[in-house]
Design an enzyme around this catalytic site. Structure first.
Site, PDB file in Angstrom:
ATOM      1  N   HIS A 136     -14.178  29.538 -61.589  1.00 34.65           N
ATOM      2  CA  HIS A 136     -15.341  29.967 -60.810  1.00 34.65           C
ATOM      3  C   HIS A 136     -16.402  30.646 -61.672  1.00 34.65           C
ATOM      4  CE1 HIS A 136     -13.335  28.815 -57.156  1.00 34.65           C
ATOM      5  NE2 HIS A 136     -12.266  29.492 -57.552  1.00 34.65           N
ATOM      6  N   GLU A 152      -4.780  45.132 -67.948  1.00 38.09           N
ATOM      7  CA  GLU A 152      -4.298  46.204 -68.824  1.00 38.09           C
ATOM      8  C   GLU A 152      -4.341  45.769 -70.296  1.00 38.09           C
ATOM      9  OE1 GLU A 152      -3.795  49.185 -68.856  1.00 38.09           O
ATOM     10  OE2 GLU A 152      -2.224  49.697 -70.277  1.00 38.09           O
ATOM     11  N   GLY A 193     -14.516  71.536 -69.087  1.00 33.30           N
ATOM     12  CA  GLY A 193     -15.036  71.262 -67.742  1.00 33.30           C
ATOM     13  C   GLY A 193     -16.557  71.137 -67.788  1.00 33.30           C
ATOM     14  N   CYS A 235     -11.725  68.505 -73.223  1.00 33.20           N
ATOM     15  CA  CYS A 235     -11.624  69.477 -74.304  1.00 33.20           C
ATOM     16  C   CYS A 235     -10.272  70.186 -74.255  1.00 33.20           C
ATOM     17  CB  CYS A 235     -12.734  70.507 -74.175  1.00 33.20           C
ATOM     18  SG  CYS A 235     -14.354  69.754 -74.063  1.00 33.20           S
TER      19      CYS A 235
END
Ligand code: F6R
Length: 607
Positions: A502, A479, A99, A2
């Site tokens: 694999h 990425e 938070g 926030c």
């Protein structure tokens, strides 16, 4: 997460609060709101969704007042809705919060038992209700705030508005960042200097456990009952850094800034005359380091993965890399004389912060590669290696990543020299290649039309996309897949090219594009075999290589991109550009919100 802002001044604050929220919106954008004092009473406007919805609400129902607070939200407790949007208010206070209050359920139950009624599903409401309950017991605002803080567990940055008090705004910080801005007869509190930039350049940063009392003419900061002094600094953030310039999106602007910011970063680490690297003063003797642990989250973690190769190759240093959210709970043993490097654009990521605290408690010397030098991660570290990327607003990280790689390569060079594993001649050779890097990145940017075509014709049509790479190209494949997922919402996976056979090779058919990141380096032939294996199963290949690689495999690919030749050590930095722009143009073709992709937020300050 926030973003929060508070202003106490002389002029109507609503336009200023909205202006600041625009700069904070990158942190969260599922609802927004502001509260002001109108004739001494708290009045507020809130709206679900992006800030434009709040602006429309304010146009229909304007809000006056010369003191106020604002918030842009990334939901944690309580779904995104107007009811859960901040400011959260009672008749006595309005609160904005970044938070998580970890003991909110316990506090809520306690207060409900006392007969208090809650209006939202947020953890934040316990803060508003707690302060209110103390005010009702005749405590002064300062005492109510301090008493409430002592009851809260978790992380928070708070700004609080009190009804009837045009002369008072309060803030508090534990874990999440909070800055105070000093104006002329006007004072500000906000998540970061970016939010405050057009209002003032005079900024101080609060420390953990600080709480602050703002009046129109100044601020007093306290730790418990003790008044403390926090240095007022001149912020270097200018208006130009926080606009989009001529670009359609922040992400595109930031991708295009890479030659310049890589150059700026190199400028502070590399002497172009001697081609040698100098790090800032660090409390580390590389020759004595027994092991390097590297930790981060998301894109920053992929920077660590690349750097592992560099530290191993250039400095012959044993390296462990681990995502911070795992490292912090795994309780790994840590060796004597170990160093831990944390990598973070924001310097706020809570998992990374917790991981370095663990490493510190286990005797490691902590170095931070961060883009925000005043951040919590920087402050918790023994030494800082800054990236000079400038503010990154696009939620998907781009220029922060390539500058992180630049800094980490310089650190690996310095470590190699100190350990006697890198000769002067080799250092100068890499130094020269680094000097040329910004120009090569620029060349890679000039291939924009090719990225656009491949994105529109191949990637945007796909439901799934695979990315393959070996060695340092493996993290770049990861990425590339992350960037595509984040902003285009197409499912994508990155694999070490040798792992295809694999299992993942079962996914290959003509509908699944496979992007192969393959500079023609010492392991190109191995990647070429994996390329042929995909081709033999009908896969639609997109090759990213150089002239040699494209000459060898390009005819078998559905499309290829030819990058300039580069020293293989630096290839991961250069090869990042195409995977960024492929994701960008695919998102553009799909019409998604590039700068504010769904469910995401910049700076992840919650677990
Ligand atoms: C991806 C992205 C995230 C961040 C991660 C860490 O594009 O931006 O994966 O890299 O949340 O953030 P910082 O670097 O601020 O610690």
């Amino acid at each position: 997460m926030c973003g929060i802002i508070g202003i106490i001044g002389k002029a109507p604050v609503t336009p200023l609060l909205v202006d600041a929220l625009k700069r904070l919106e990158y942190r969260g954008y599922d609802s927004a709101g502001i509260a002001t004092l109108v004739n001494g009473h708290i009045d507020r406007r809130r709206a679900e969704g992006k800030l434009v919805n709040l602006e429309a609400r304010l146009a229909a129902e304007p809000l006056t007042g010369t003191i106020g607070i604002g918030h842009t939200r990334w939901a944690t407790h309580g779904k995104p809705s107007e009811r859960n949007a901040h400011p959260i208010a009672t008749d006595r206070v309005a609160v904005v919060h970044n938070g998580i209050i970890e003991n909110f359920q316990e506090l809520k139950a306690e207060m409900e038992a006392e007969g208090r009624r809650f209006d939202s599903d947020t953890d934040t409401e316990v803060v508003a209700q707690l302060i209110t309950s103390y005010l009702e017991r005749q405590m002064a605002p300062e005492q109510a705030m301090g008493t409430a803080m002592a009851r809260l567990r978790g992380a928070f940055a708070l700004a609080v508005l009190f009804s009837g008090r045009h002369d008072l705004l309060m803030g508090a910080r534990r874990g999440s960042s909070l800055a105070v801005g000093y104006g002329d007869g006007e004072m500000y509190i906000g998540t970061d200097a970016l939010a405050l930039a057009p209002f003032t350049k005079r900024v101080s940063y609060l420390e953990d456990e600080d709480w602050v009392v703002l009046t129109q003419n100044g601020a007093k900061v306290y730790q418990g009952t003790q008044e403390v002094v926090r240095e007022v600094r001149q912020s270097g953030i200018s208006g130009a850094m926080i606009g989009k310039g001529n670009h359609r999106h922040f992400m595109l602007k930031e991708i295009h800034e890479q030659p310049a910011v890589i150059g700026d970063t190199l400028h502070s680490y590399l002497d172009p005359a001697t081609r040698t690297v100098t790090l800032p003063a660090l409390p580390v003797d590389w020759a004595k380091v027994s092991r390097l642990t590297m930790t981060a989250c998301g894109t920053a973690f992929y920077a660590c993965m690349v750097a592992k190769y560099w530290f191993e190759q250039l400095a012959r240093l044993p390296v462990e890399v681990e995502v911070a959210s795992e490292l912090r709970y795994r309780e790994p043993p840590m060796p004597k004389d170990g160093v831990c490097i944390a990598v973070s654009q924001s310097g706020e990521t809570v998992d990374t912060l917790a991981a370095i605290r663990y490493a510190k408690a286990h005797g490691q010397t902590i170095l931070a590669v961060v883009n925000v030098p005043e951040s919590a991660i920087a402050r918790d570290s023994h030494g800082v290696l800054p990236t000079l990327a400038g503010p990154e607003i696009g939620v998907a990280s781009t220029k922060a990543f390539t500058t992180q790689l630049t800094v980490l390569l310089c650190a690996a060079i310095a470590a190699g020299r100190a350990r006697g594993t890198l000769s002067e001649v080799d250092e100068a050779k890499i130094g020269l290649a680094l000097i040329e890097l910004p120009a090569l990145v620029n060349e890679a940017l000039n291939l924009e039309e090719q990225y656009r075509r491949i994105s529109e014709e191949i990637l945007a049509e796909a439901r799934d996309v695979l990315y393959l790479g070996r060695g340092t190209s493996f993290p770049i494949a990861l990425e590339g897949a992350l960037k595509l997922k984040e902003i285009s919402y197409i499912h994508a996976e990155g694999y070490a090219a040798g792992e295809m056979k694999h299992g993942p090779i079962a996914l290959i058919d003509e509908l699944v594009p496979v992007v192969v990141v393959a500079p023609s380096d010492a392991i190109f032939d191995k990647t070429a075999s994996n390329f042929e294996q995909v081709k033999a199963r009908g896969g639609k290949l997109v090759l990213i290589s150089d002239a040699t690689g494209v000459a060898r495999l390009g005819s078998q690919a559905a499309a290829s991109v030819t990058l300039p030749a580069v020293d293989p050590l630096l290839a991961p930095i250069l090869y990042t550009v195409p995977v960024q722009l492929l994701a960008y143009y695919t998102a553009l073709a799909k019409g998604t919100d590039v700068d504010q992709p769904r469910n995401l937020a910049k700076s992840v300050t919650v677990e």
